[in-house]
Write an enzyme that holds these catalytic residues in place. Structure first.
Site, mmCIF file in Angstrom:
data_model
loop_
_atom_site.group_PDB
_atom_site.id
_atom_site.type_symbol
_atom_site.label_atom_id
_atom_site.label_comp_id
_atom_site.label_asym_id
_atom_site.label_seq_id
_atom_site.Cartn_x
_atom_site.Cartn_y
_atom_site.Cartn_z
ATOM 1 C CG ASP A 37 24.189 42.885 42.396
ATOM 2 O OD1 ASP A 37 23.774 41.760 42.718
ATOM 3 O OD2 ASP A 37 24.563 43.162 41.232
ATOM 4 C CG ASP A 62 33.105 45.720 39.643
ATOM 5 O OD1 ASP A 62 33.185 44.500 39.927
ATOM 6 O OD2 ASP A 62 33.601 46.212 38.617
ATOM 7 C CG ASN A 89 25.360 35.126 45.831
ATOM 8 O OD1 ASN A 89 25.033 33.971 45.584
ATOM 9 N ND2 ASN A 89 24.799 36.179 45.204
ATOM 10 C CE1 TYR A 154 29.629 30.022 36.974
ATOM 11 C CE2 TYR A 154 29.539 27.624 36.952
ATOM 12 C CZ TYR A 154 29.121 28.834 37.475
ATOM 13 O OH TYR A 154 28.214 28.862 38.508
ATOM 14 C CE LYS A 158 30.714 30.160 40.528
ATOM 15 N NZ LYS A 158 30.389 31.124 41.603
HETATM 16 P P1 NAD Z 1 22.176 35.695 39.267
HETATM 17 O O1 NAD Z 1 22.760 36.000 37.934
HETATM 18 O O2 NAD Z 1 20.721 35.802 39.447
HETATM 19 O O3 NAD Z 1 22.879 36.535 40.412
HETATM 20 C C1 NAD Z 1 24.241 36.887 40.384
HETATM 21 C C2 NAD Z 1 24.379 38.293 40.933
HETATM 22 O O4 NAD Z 1 25.765 38.639 40.906
HETATM 23 C C3 NAD Z 1 23.628 39.339 40.089
HETATM 24 O O5 NAD Z 1 22.804 40.141 40.911
HETATM 25 C C4 NAD Z 1 24.752 40.138 39.448
HETATM 26 O O6 NAD Z 1 24.415 41.498 39.194
HETATM 27 C C5 NAD Z 1 25.856 40.008 40.491
HETATM 28 N N1 NAD Z 1 27.156 40.319 39.933
HETATM 29 C C6 NAD Z 1 27.683 39.907 38.759
HETATM 30 N N2 NAD Z 1 28.884 40.485 38.564
HETATM 31 C C7 NAD Z 1 29.115 41.270 39.636
HETATM 32 C C8 NAD Z 1 30.189 42.114 40.039
HETATM 33 N N3 NAD Z 1 31.277 42.278 39.268
HETATM 34 N N4 NAD Z 1 30.087 42.770 41.218
HETATM 35 C C9 NAD Z 1 29.008 42.618 41.999
HETATM 36 N N5 NAD Z 1 27.948 41.851 41.677
HETATM 37 C C10 NAD Z 1 28.022 41.177 40.514
HETATM 38 O O7 NAD Z 1 22.645 34.185 39.556
HETATM 39 P P2 NAD Z 1 22.502 33.252 40.847
HETATM 40 O O8 NAD Z 1 22.097 31.933 40.355
HETATM 41 O O9 NAD Z 1 21.735 33.897 41.930
HETATM 42 O O10 NAD Z 1 24.052 33.146 41.245
HETATM 43 C C11 NAD Z 1 24.541 33.318 42.552
HETATM 44 C C12 NAD Z 1 25.815 32.526 42.702
HETATM 45 O O11 NAD Z 1 25.505 31.126 42.580
HETATM 46 C C13 NAD Z 1 26.854 32.820 41.617
HETATM 47 O O12 NAD Z 1 28.150 32.827 42.196
HETATM 48 C C14 NAD Z 1 26.708 31.636 40.667
HETATM 49 O O13 NAD Z 1 27.871 31.375 39.940
HETATM 50 C C15 NAD Z 1 26.389 30.540 41.658
HETATM 51 N N6 NAD Z 1 25.728 29.368 41.051
HETATM 52 C C16 NAD Z 1 24.554 29.484 40.376
HETATM 53 C C17 NAD Z 1 23.949 28.354 39.843
HETATM 54 C C18 NAD Z 1 22.641 28.396 39.103
HETATM 55 O O14 NAD Z 1 22.276 27.375 38.485
HETATM 56 N N7 NAD Z 1 21.877 29.462 39.131
HETATM 57 C C19 NAD Z 1 24.584 27.099 40.002
HETATM 58 C C20 NAD Z 1 25.784 27.035 40.682
HETATM 59 C C21 NAD Z 1 26.350 28.180 41.222
#
Ligand code: NAD
Length: 247
Positions: A37, A62, A89, A154, A158
């Site tokens: 992360d 990153d 993820n 976004y 996706k």
């Molecule tokens: P979250 O924000 O809790 O987790 C996302 C993680 O990605 C964080 O730990 C963040 O530090 C990390 N991250 C961001 N930019 C980064 C980078 N450049 N390099 C490495 N790490 C990085 O959100 P989440 O809900 O756990 O999201 C996980 C995945 O699910 C994401 O791809 C998100 O788009 C997708 N998603 C989430 C939802 C929702 O409602 N929460 C819905 C659909 C899809």
């Protein structure tokens, strides 16, 4: 016996939210886990589940940076000897409409959500091919499938993940590498923590099950697709959304 005994799994964006739960579930099922992360990884997640410290490696990473991908994969292979599963993820959200989306915002979101997925696959596919197989799960969204309004970058990012997954799946099917996408609905993680009450109410009332999803409910789908239980599944999408896109 766990479904991932002897296997090595790399999860990006594993410091919190869905990625954190995925890292823990894979480890609980026997995998050696490389959790990465841009934020520091909280080791407690593994320790409270009684997972041996030799079974996980946490790396600051990153996911938009090709050089760091190279280092992460080298580190994973030198520590655990192989990579069997990659979960792309890591992601960021963005809620701006078409006219309001500035190019900096577009580039940032496309970089983290879409370019990272390409880089991740480019980094591990040669290892998987050489070893004779593997599985990749790319985290997309229901917003690759339906429009939400005011979410231009976004949704585009996706949607890119969705079809990038399919083309890669076709390309690597004969190499015994399965590649699928997961499409979460509205999931209760830090990503949506700042949502307004109005938007929350709209999203929950638009969800037939009438509630947000839990990170573990998505993580279980990710683990399934990465496991041998999904041995004939490639190039498809698993929607985990409480019925949001069913109507
Ligand atoms: P979250 O924000 O809790 O987790 C996302 C993680 O990605 C964080 O730990 C963040 O530090 C990390 N991250 C961001 N930019 C980064 C980078 N450049 N390099 C490495 N790490 C990085 O959100 P989440 O809900 O756990 O999201 C996980 C995945 O699910 C994401 O791809 C998100 O788009 C997708 N998603 C989430 C939802 C929702 O409602 N929460 C819905 C659909 C899809």
């Amino acid at each position: 016996m766990g479904r991932f005994d002897g296997k090595v799994v790399l999860v990006t964006g594993a410091a919190r939210g869905q990625g954190q739960v995925e890292a823990r579930l894979f480890a609980e099922e026997g995998a050696s886990v490389v959790a990465t992360d841009i934020l520091p990884i909280v080791h407690q997640v593994f320790e409270t589940s009684g997972i041996d410290s030799k079974q996980h490696l946490s790396l600051e990473h990153d996911s938009t940076n090709p050089k760091q991908w190279h280092q992460v994969v080298e580190n994973a292979v030198s520590t655990f000897g192989r990579i069997d599963v990659l979960v792309n993820n890591a992601g960021v959200t963005s809620r701006t409409g078409v006219l309001e989306t500035l190019l900096d915002e577009w580039d940032r979101v496309m970089d983290v959500n879409a370019k990272s997925v390409l880089l991740g696959m480019q980094s591990v596919l040669p290892y998987m091919k050489q070893r004779g197989g593997g599985a990749i799960v790319n985290v997309s969204s229901i917003y690759a499938l339906v429009g939400s309004g005011a979410s231009a970058a976004y949704q585009a990012s996706k949607a890119a993940v969705h079809l990038l997954t399919k083309t890669a799946a076709v390309e690597y099917a004969r190499d015994n590498i399965r590649i699928n996408s997961v499409h979460p609905g509205i999931i209760d993680t830090p990503m949506i923590a700042n949502m307004s009450t109005d938007r929350y109410n709209i999203l929950v009332s638009g969800t037939p099950m009438g509630r947000l999803g839990r990170a573990e409910e998505v993580a279980r789908g990710v683990v399934f697709l990465a496991s041998d239980d999904a041995s004939y599944i490639t190039g498809t999408e698993l929607v985990i959304d409480g019925g949001y896109t069913a109507h």
